[in-house]
Design a protein around this motif. Structure first.
Motif, short mmCIF file in Angstrom:
data_model
loop_
_atom_site.label_atom_id
_atom_site.label_comp_id
_atom_site.label_asym_id
_atom_site.label_seq_id
_atom_site.Cartn_x
_atom_site.Cartn_y
_atom_site.Cartn_z
N HIS A 21 0.83 -1.21 0.00
CA HIS A 21 0.00 0.00 0.00
C HIS A 21 0.87 1.27 0.00
N PRO A 22 0.29 2.44 -0.25
CA PRO A 22 1.06 3.69 -0.19
C PRO A 22 1.64 3.88 1.22
N ASP A 23 2.80 4.52 1.32
CA ASP A 23 3.49 4.69 2.60
C ASP A 23 3.57 3.35 3.34
N PRO A 24 4.13 2.34 2.70
CA PRO A 24 4.11 1.00 3.31
C PRO A 24 4.86 0.97 4.64
N CYS A 38 9.15 -20.90 -7.24
CA CYS A 38 7.92 -21.36 -7.92
C CYS A 38 7.62 -20.55 -9.17
N ALA A 39 8.09 -19.29 -9.21
CA ALA A 39 7.72 -18.43 -10.34
C ALA A 39 8.98 -18.04 -11.12
N GLU A 40 8.78 -17.65 -12.38
CA GLU A 40 9.92 -17.23 -13.19
C GLU A 40 10.33 -15.80 -12.84
N ARG A 41 9.31 -14.95 -12.65
CA ARG A 41 9.58 -13.55 -12.37
C ARG A 41 8.72 -13.13 -11.18
N VAL A 42 9.36 -12.64 -10.14
CA VAL A 42 8.64 -12.11 -8.98
C VAL A 42 9.06 -10.66 -8.81
N GLN A 43 8.10 -9.77 -8.86
CA GLN A 43 8.41 -8.34 -8.74
C GLN A 43 7.64 -7.77 -7.55
N VAL A 44 8.30 -6.88 -6.78
CA VAL A 44 7.64 -6.24 -5.63
C VAL A 44 7.54 -4.74 -5.90
N VAL A 45 6.35 -4.21 -5.87
CA VAL A 45 6.16 -2.80 -6.19
C VAL A 45 5.30 -2.14 -5.11
N VAL A 46 5.75 -0.95 -4.67
CA VAL A 46 4.93 -0.10 -3.80
C VAL A 46 4.88 1.29 -4.44
N PRO A 47 3.82 2.06 -4.14
CA PRO A 47 3.78 3.41 -4.70
C PRO A 47 4.96 4.23 -4.19
N PRO A 48 5.53 5.12 -5.01
CA PRO A 48 6.65 5.94 -4.56
C PRO A 48 6.20 6.94 -3.49
N PRO A 49 7.09 7.47 -2.65
CA PRO A 49 8.54 7.31 -2.67
C PRO A 49 9.00 6.01 -2.01
N ALA A 50 10.27 5.64 -2.29
CA ALA A 50 10.83 4.43 -1.70
C ALA A 50 10.92 4.58 -0.18
N PRO A 51 10.47 3.59 0.56
CA PRO A 51 10.49 3.66 2.04
C PRO A 51 11.88 3.35 2.60
N VAL A 52 12.81 4.29 2.43
CA VAL A 52 14.22 4.05 2.79
C VAL A 52 14.41 3.73 4.28
N LEU A 53 13.44 4.14 5.09
CA LEU A 53 13.47 3.86 6.52
C LEU A 53 13.64 2.36 6.79
N ALA A 87 9.84 1.24 -6.14
CA ALA A 87 8.84 2.25 -5.80
C ALA A 87 8.40 2.88 -7.11
N ALA A 88 7.27 2.42 -7.63
CA ALA A 88 6.83 2.86 -8.95
C ALA A 88 5.35 2.54 -9.11
N PRO A 89 4.71 3.20 -10.07
CA PRO A 89 3.35 2.76 -10.41
C PRO A 89 3.44 1.32 -10.89
N PHE A 90 2.48 0.47 -10.51
CA PHE A 90 2.77 -0.93 -10.82
C PHE A 90 2.27 -1.36 -12.19
N PRO A 91 3.04 -2.24 -12.83
CA PRO A 91 2.70 -2.69 -14.18
C PRO A 91 1.47 -3.60 -14.14
N CYS A 92 0.67 -3.60 -15.21
CA CYS A 92 -0.56 -4.40 -15.17
C CYS A 92 -0.49 -5.60 -16.11
N ASP A 93 0.75 -5.97 -16.51
CA ASP A 93 0.85 -7.10 -17.43
C ASP A 93 1.16 -8.41 -16.70
#
Ligand SMILES: [Mn+2]
Length: 349
Positions: free
Chosen positions: A45-48, A66-81, A93-99
């Motif tokens: 979620h935003p501000d994860p 189990c999977a070929e490609r696993v991607q983790v995406v959260v809305p920006p900014p990156a939670p550097v904390l 930290a990016a808008p997430f792809p829908c493919d």
């Protein structure tokens, strides 16, 4: 608010509420979905917070085999904390792809907290969460309102899928447990502690996680917290405590908005406070509130503003400028404190 259904409920599409069915058929369905999809997208979620991130990163590592490609995406900014979490480097930290043929949302209460889902293929959304107010927005919903953290739901799912838990997975999950329970101080049951002990046995280092969580605060965070607390307001004989975070405070302290996450609990820790509210100025006409209470049902209070969460901790985003949001919420707080829903007994929440 907290449902007394068996420990883990499966929500079927559309009904919006966890049913008393056991989780295991849900895990079996997830297993089939994972078999069919080569690419898996994990979404926070935003501000994860650390529970959201720890759950995402733990599941990402576990699914690697189990999977070929696993991607983790959260809305920006990156939670550097939280860059100390194992696997943080895989986070985008990016808008997430829908493919992606399979999208797993973690610690996400409702569809509106995972903006972008509308582009996703039908039938592809899995919702893993522990909020009692979860809307059951997924095509498969693995929601356990009795769990202290999404990380705890993940642990059960990994067990159900028969996936091994490495020391780094254990660390991510343990960090989530620590984060959502305030260091095992609230929302904590025997099951929480048993799972914490198990994760420690599997390689999580409780002392290191506690040090990272509570004893490595960035200077900017402390400056921001200082600015917030300097302006705190105590009303109704100290029963209502509130403070604000403005864009100006962020500029002066050099902090990012998530660094204010510590403030709500600090406000609530003031002796005699029964309801604590932090107002965050997130836009010229947008204000986010974080509510803590042991007297008022915080989840229900925030639902009145289109938000949700837990009984003792909840939040909402209000489409009003800061000053108007403060006025509106203060009036509601006064009404709520006049007729509180007593929460002094019962299970943790
Ligand atoms: Mn959580």
């Amino acid at each position: 608010m907290l449902r007394t259904t068996p420990a883990l409920g499966v929500v079927l599409p559309g009904d919006g509420n966890p049913s008393p069915e056991p989780l295991d058929p849900g895990i079996a369905r997830l297993s089939r979905l994972l078999d069919a999809a080569r690419d898996v997208l994990l979404v926070g979620h935003p501000d994860p917070d650390v529970d959201c991130l720890g759950s995402c990163l733990a599941l990402a590592e576990a699914l690697e085999g189990c999977a070929e490609r696993v991607q983790v995406v959260v809305p920006p900014p990156a939670p550097v904390l939280y860059s100390w979490l194992p696997g943080f480097e895989r986070l985008q930290a990016a808008p997430f792809p829908c493919d992606f043929p399979l999208v797993i949302c973690l610690d996400v209460v409702g569809r509106e907290r995972a903006a972008g889902l509308e582009g996703v293929q039908p039938g592809a959304v899995v919702n893993i969460d522990h909020h009692a107010s979860n809307t059951g927005f997924g095509d498969l919903n693995l929601v356990d309102p009795e769990a202290s953290a999404a990380a705890q739901v993940c642990l059960r799912i990994l067990d159900g899928l028969g996936l091994p838990i490495s020391p780094t997975i254990a660390t991510d999950l343990y960090a989530g447990l620590v984060g959502d329970t305030g260091g095992f101080r609230h929302s904590t049951s025997a099951r929480t502690l048993a799972d914490g002990a198990r994760l420690a046995a599997l390689g999580a280092d409780p002392v290191a996680v506690a040090a990272r969580s509570y004893a490595s605060i960035p200077e900017t965070t402390l400056r921001l917290v200082g600015l917030c607390l300097a302006g705190l307001r105590s009303e109704l004989e100290g029963r209502l405590v509130w403070a604000v975070v403005t864009a100006g405070m962020l500029r002066r302290s050099g902090a990012e908005m998530p660094e204010a996450d510590r403030v709500p609990d600090l406000l609530k820790s003031i002796a005699g406070s029964e309801l604590a509210v932090l107002f965050r100025q997130v836009g010229p006409r947008r204000t986010r509130i974080s509510v803590r209470s042991d007297l008022v049902d915080a989840g229900r209070f925030c639902a009145g503003f289109g938000g949700g969460g837990h009984r003792r901790a909840a939040g909402a985003e209000i489409s009003l400028p800061l000053t108007l949001a403060v006025r509106l919420v203060r009036e509601a707080a006064e009404r709520a404190l006049a007729r509180p829903l007593l929460l002094r007994t019962g299970p943790p929440g």
